[in-house]
Design an enzyme around this catalytic site. Structure first.
Site, mmCIF file in Angstrom:
data_model
loop_
_atom_site.group_PDB
_atom_site.id
_atom_site.type_symbol
_atom_site.label_atom_id
_atom_site.label_comp_id
_atom_site.label_asym_id
_atom_site.label_seq_id
_atom_site.Cartn_x
_atom_site.Cartn_y
_atom_site.Cartn_z
ATOM 1 N N ASP A 1 7.310 -3.982 6.365
ATOM 2 C CA ASP A 1 7.371 -4.782 7.596
ATOM 3 C C ASP A 1 8.035 -4.038 8.759
ATOM 4 O OD1 ASP A 1 6.025 -6.904 6.368
ATOM 5 O OD2 ASP A 1 7.892 -7.673 5.525
ATOM 6 N N LEU B 1 0.858 -1.192 0.000
ATOM 7 C CA LEU B 1 0.000 0.000 0.000
ATOM 8 C C LEU B 1 0.894 1.241 0.000
ATOM 9 C CD1 LEU B 1 -2.430 -1.513 2.595
ATOM 10 C CD2 LEU B 1 -3.100 -0.854 0.261
ATOM 11 N N HIS C 1 2.890 -10.600 10.511
ATOM 12 C CA HIS C 1 4.043 -11.015 9.717
ATOM 13 C C HIS C 1 4.641 -12.276 10.340
ATOM 14 C CE1 HIS C 1 7.445 -10.530 7.026
ATOM 15 N NE2 HIS C 1 8.220 -10.819 8.064
HETATM 16 C C1 GRF Z 1 0.434 -15.408 7.062
HETATM 17 O O1 GRF Z 1 1.574 -16.197 7.292
HETATM 18 C C2 GRF Z 1 0.693 -13.974 7.431
HETATM 19 O O2 GRF Z 1 1.588 -13.843 8.489
HETATM 20 C C3 GRF Z 1 1.299 -13.417 6.175
HETATM 21 O O3 GRF Z 1 0.590 -14.045 5.130
HETATM 22 C C4 GRF Z 1 0.093 -15.302 5.586
HETATM 23 C C5 GRF Z 1 -1.386 -15.285 5.340
HETATM 24 O O4 GRF Z 1 -1.975 -16.522 5.595
HETATM 25 N N1 GRF Z 1 1.225 -11.977 6.164
HETATM 26 P P1 GRF Z 1 -3.553 -16.654 5.594
HETATM 27 O O5 GRF Z 1 -4.055 -16.155 4.256
HETATM 28 O O6 GRF Z 1 -4.085 -15.864 6.725
HETATM 29 O O7 GRF Z 1 -3.810 -18.137 5.751
#
Ligand code: GRF
Length: 219
Positions: free
Chosen positions: A148, A96, A112
């Protein structure tokens, strides 16, 4: 009585974190509810999860827009129309732009799959294995313009086991994500979070920690 925080969740894929939030919000004592789910992909499995829970969904494909600004603006307006208090990124695979991030400052969070500031970006579990860390985990943080980065709200630690693969580690971290994301949102919804000098302070957090994780562990 705490105001029920209205969440907008942005996804691109499987939506297991979205599911964890749907489950948390189904508890009448949980101080937040999901008002809108937005996906940039029409094949995101998370959309089925949202529809099954009767949550309003929008598909806003980034490919329909001539640039990032136009795409971000569309999302921003959809969130405003739905009266969203807090935007939760949950596996949303688009960056974004700064007008969006600045507009939603301290009302935009992300999960994350690493202990930030280690292992930013993609392939976090592979990078953790390559680096040989003994402990990794996941982080919920407020979003800032650098990838991040941003004030850390909550983290969960996960040991890296000797025979771990990228997949086995990802699975154990994801299990913790599903606990951590609802917890972090609950802290925000209950007004227990203050940001000072871009660092989060949490009121009423337990000072007597009980779980110290040492890895390796021996019998
Ligand atoms: C997760 O590991 C999250 O930390 C990362 O993307 C992944 C998304 O997984 N940002 P989901 O779509 O919630 O199963």
């Amino acid at each position: 009585m705490t105001k029920n925080l209205s969440l907008g969740v942005l996804i691109s894929g499987g939506g297991t974190n979205l599911q964890a939030l749907i489950n948390a919000c189904s508890d009448p004592d949980y101080p937040a509810s999901i008002s809108l789910v937005i996906s940039n992909r029409d094949d995101a499995k998370g959309l089925d999860r949202a529809r099954k829970a009767d949550i309003k969904c929008l598909v806003i494909p980034h490919t329909n827009f001539k640039n990032r600004e136009a795409f971000d603006k569309k999302i921003c307006n959809a969130l405003l129309d739905a009266d969203i208090d807090l935007v939760c990124l949950a596996g949303f695979m688009r960056i974004l732009g700064s007008p969006f991030v600045d507009f939603w400052k301290n009302r935009l969070i992300n999960i994350h799959p690493s202990l930030l500031p280690s292992f930013k970006g993609l392939n976090t579990h592979l990078e953790a294995l390559k680096a040989g860390v003994r402990i990794t985990g996941c982080t919920v943080h407020f979003v800032r313009n650098e990838l991040d980065c941003g004030p850390i709200i909550a983290q969960a630690a996960v040991p890296v086991l000797p025979d771990d693969t990228e997949q086995s580690l990802a699975k154990r971290v994801l299990d913790q994500e599903h606990l951590l994301y609802p917890l972090a949102i609950e802290l925000i919804a209950r007004n227990r979070i203050k940001i000072t000098n871009d660092v989060v302070q949490i009121s009423g957090a337990n000072r007597n920690y009980k779980n110290v994780l040492i890895n390796p562990d021996f019998e």
